[in-house]
Design an enzyme around this catalytic site. Structure first.
Site, short mmCIF file in Angstrom:
data_model
loop_
_atom_site.label_atom_id
_atom_site.label_comp_id
_atom_site.label_asym_id
_atom_site.label_seq_id
_atom_site.Cartn_x
_atom_site.Cartn_y
_atom_site.Cartn_z
N GLY A 139 0.85 -1.19 0.00
CA GLY A 139 0.00 0.00 0.00
C GLY A 139 0.88 1.23 0.00
O GLY A 139 2.11 1.14 -0.01
N SER A 150 1.71 -1.41 8.35
CA SER A 150 2.38 -1.94 9.55
C SER A 150 1.38 -2.31 10.63
O SER A 150 1.50 -3.38 11.24
CB SER A 150 3.39 -0.92 10.09
N HIS A 198 7.92 3.19 15.78
CA HIS A 198 7.56 1.80 15.48
C HIS A 198 7.89 0.88 16.65
O HIS A 198 7.10 0.00 16.99
CB HIS A 198 8.29 1.32 14.22
N ARG A 219 5.06 -1.57 19.73
CA ARG A 219 5.06 -2.99 20.06
C ARG A 219 5.29 -3.20 21.56
O ARG A 219 6.07 -2.49 22.17
CB ARG A 219 6.13 -3.72 19.24
#
Length: 168
Positions: free
Chosen positions: A8, A15, A49, A53
């Protein structure tokens, strides 16, 4: 090997989608980061990023030679092909054919591992025409490698405005 290809545009939700899918497939997925930290802005993106997580994730970093890592039995989010390919392109001194051949060979080695692989890649050829020769070369290179990976994928998802469109 089970291969998911998720592509995309920039900020299309690739992500986030890949990470959510990985957590559905495994309680302890791996996040495989391929980026070099090119500048301060890029370092901030990397930090964002990482912050996305939690403790369920194992983070591995490898700029080019992904097959060196033992991913057997793991669910792995490879983020992302564009940054990984940039490393080959730069190191090959912007020779498209050389970078494509090296990336394809390394991807083929990675495909020999018994794992579930979620590959994230950008569709960069759908926007403005690149204004530089290097940009146009990279856009072609990215498109060819995207095709190479997508043809091998068991599942292909195209992200549009945060919404997944299943292609394959």
């Amino acid at each position: 090997m089970q291969l998911y290809y998720i592509s995309g545009g920039q900020r299309s939700g690739k992500s986030r989608y890949a990470q959510e899918l990985a957590l559905q497939l495994s309680a302890t997925p791996v996040y495989l980061a391929t980026s070099r930290a090119w500048d301060d802005d890029h370092r901030q993106r990397i930090a964002r990023h990482v912050a996305d997580r939690d403790e369920r994730w194992t983070t591995l970093e490898e700029e080019k030679y992904l097959s060196r890592l033992d991913l057997t039995g793991r669910t792995v989010v490879l983020d992302c092909v564009t940054l990984w390919l940039t490393n080959f392109f730069t190191d090959a001194e912007y020779e498209v054919e050389k970078a494509l051949q090296q990336a394809q060979q390394e991807f083929d080695k990675l495909m020999l591992q018994e794992c579930t692989l979620l590959v994230i890649s950008n569709e960069i050829g759908m926007g403005l025409h690149a204004s530089t020769e290097a940009g146009r070369k990279f856009t072609d290179l990215q498109g060819w490698l995207n095709q190479y990976i997508a043809q091998r994928a068991d599942h292909a998802i195209f992200m549009v405005s945060g919404l997944p469109l299943t292609i394959k």
